[in-house]
Design an enzyme around this catalytic site. Structure first.
Site, PDB file in Angstrom:
ATOM      1  N   ARG A   1       0.842  -1.209   0.000  1.00 52.64           N
ATOM      2  CA  ARG A   1       0.000   0.000   0.000  1.00 52.64           C
ATOM      3  C   ARG A   1       0.872   1.252   0.000  1.00 52.64           C
ATOM      4  NH1 ARG A   1      -0.708   4.796   2.537  1.00 52.64           N
ATOM      5  NH2 ARG A   1      -0.336   3.788   4.560  1.00 52.64           N
ATOM      6  N   ASP A   2       1.551   1.499   1.086  1.00 54.02           N
ATOM      7  CA  ASP A   2       2.322   2.733   1.221  1.00 54.02           C
ATOM      8  C   ASP A   2       3.519   2.743   0.277  1.00 54.02           C
ATOM      9  OD1 ASP A   2       3.434   5.102   2.077  1.00 54.02           O
ATOM     10  OD2 ASP A   2       3.533   4.559   4.175  1.00 54.02           O
TER      11      ASP A   2
ATOM     12  N   HIS B   1       4.337   3.986  12.852  1.00 54.48           N
ATOM     13  CA  HIS B   1       4.608   4.024  11.413  1.00 54.48           C
ATOM     14  C   HIS B   1       5.660   5.116  11.210  1.00 54.48           C
ATOM     15  CE1 HIS B   1       3.120   3.649   7.132  1.00 54.48           C
ATOM     16  NE2 HIS B   1       3.711   4.832   7.063  1.00 54.48           N
TER      17      HIS B   1
ATOM     18  N   HIS C   1       8.763   6.908   9.105  1.00 55.72           N
ATOM     19  CA  HIS C   1       9.482   7.128   7.847  1.00 55.72           C
ATOM     20  C   HIS C   1      10.940   7.491   8.133  1.00 55.72           C
ATOM     21  CE1 HIS C   1       6.190   7.153   4.690  1.00 55.72           C
ATOM     22  NE2 HIS C   1       5.557   6.873   5.826  1.00 55.72           N
TER      23      HIS C   1
ATOM     24  N   CYS D   1       4.722  10.091   1.465  1.00 50.47           N
ATOM     25  CA  CYS D   1       3.411  10.723   1.401  1.00 50.47           C
ATOM     26  C   CYS D   1       3.349  11.656   0.192  1.00 50.47           C
ATOM     27  CB  CYS D   1       3.139  11.515   2.679  1.00 50.47           C
ATOM     28  SG  CYS D   1       1.566  12.394   2.660  1.00 50.47           S
TER      29      CYS D   1
ATOM     30  N   ASN E   1       9.505   4.496   3.996  1.00 53.05           N
ATOM     31  CA  ASN E   1       9.352   3.931   5.328  1.00 53.05           C
ATOM     32  C   ASN E   1      10.657   3.314   5.823  1.00 53.05           C
ATOM     33  OD1 ASN E   1       6.194   3.668   5.972  1.00 53.05           O
ATOM     34  ND2 ASN E   1       6.502   3.364   3.785  1.00 53.05           N
TER      35      ASN E   1
END
Length: 308
Positions: free
Chosen positions: A19-20, A211, A213, A244, A253
């Site tokens: 996803r990310d 979460h 980064h 993002c 990440n």
């Protein structure tokens, strides 16, 4: 390996690359290739994964195949705990139909980032959370991610008192787990630790993912600050992919293989094989000649010795 008594015996690593990690890749990755990489990540020991996001394909074309990816992943890995990010009730309905175990609703602690990311005020996002909670009650777990919990690209450091307030609100609205996101990867470990200490009372009794980064290369330092405070759930992305779209300059990440190598060295059990994770990251890096290869930025997989 002896483990520091102050550290947890084991941690949960939730893989978020599908996803990310993929959402910022410009060239569309074929659905079957995504599924092959997802399969390989499960083979490396992953048990929890944020598989995709049910957002508008116009907003994130890379995830236009969300329904197919989640449905097939559920079929292939029925015992895994699968999370889908959803922005609204429409997305929640689609995710439920595809078998998501956890619906992750995201909004930002800062007004400016929430407006840029979701085109809504924080109050509007919180109001929408009520509708999603009613829709999924008894059908899936409601998780809430609070973006910019530590730093905002527009407003600087986020006031921990604001984060604590938001944690209380989403718990009242039915959140069964919470994710605090260091969205832009620029938070110094000192400030990261101060925020964790400040919000800790509000988190009592609820599972919490962090979460983190890695824009300034301090993700693992921040993981350490979390570990000594008893936090034992982390998001990470194979190859260190991610970022993002509405946080200019934010890098990916914490890389899953880097995180697992670090945790294993501390004597903390993860259930994941870092060398198998490296193979997935290299497979993604070597795929094609486009954007993806330039986005893979993990450290552990560098060919500098016999371990790799």
């Amino acid at each position: 390996m002896r483990k520091d008594a102050a550290l947890p015996d084991s941690v949960v690593v939730r893989e978020v690359c599908p996803r990310d990690g993929f959402q910022n890749v410009k060239e569309f990755i074929p659905t079957e290739r995504k599924l092959e990489w997802i399969d390989a990540l499960f083979e490396a020991g992953v048990t929890e994964m944020e598989v995709t996001s049910f957002v508008s394909p116009k907003a994130i074309p890379q995830l236009a195949d969300a329904a197919e990816v989640l449905t097939e992943t559920k079929r292939r890995h029925p015992t895994a705990r699968l999370t889908a990010l959803v922005p609204n009730t429409k997305g929640a309905e689609r995710a439920l139909a595809c078998g998501a175990d956890v619906l992750n609703v995201v909004f930002s602690a800062s007004e400016s980032h929430n407006k840029a990311n979701l085109n809504r005020s924080v109050a509007e996002s919180l109001s929408g959370l009520d509708d999603i909670a009613r829709l999924i009650e008894g059908r899936a777990e409601l998780s809430v991610s609070i973006a910019t919990s530590f730093m905002c690209p527009f407003e600087g450091r986020t006031d921990p008192r604001r984060v604590s307030e938001l944690i209380g609100i989403v718990r009242e609205k039915g959140a069964r787990s919470i994710c605090l996101a260091e969205t832009i990867g620029t938070c110094h470990p000192r400030d990261f630790a101060e925020t964790l200490d400040a919000v800790f009372p509000a988190l009592d009794g609820i599972p919490v993912f962090l979460h983190i980064h890695n824009t300034f290369g301090m993700a693992l330092l921040n993981v350490r600050e979390a570990l000594v405070r008893g936090f034992d759930r982390f998001d990470s992305a194979a190859g260190g992919l991610g970022g993002c779209p509405y946080a200019p300059g934010a890098a990916g990440n914490a890389a899953t293989e880097d995180l697992v190598f670090y945790l294993n060295g501390l004597g903390i059990e993860t259930g994941l094989d870092p060398l198998a994770l490296v193979k997935v990251a290299r497979w993604m890096r070597d795929y094609g000649l486009g954007t993806l290869g330039h986005l893979v930025k993990s450290r552990f997989g560098q060919p500098v010795g016999p371990c790799c």
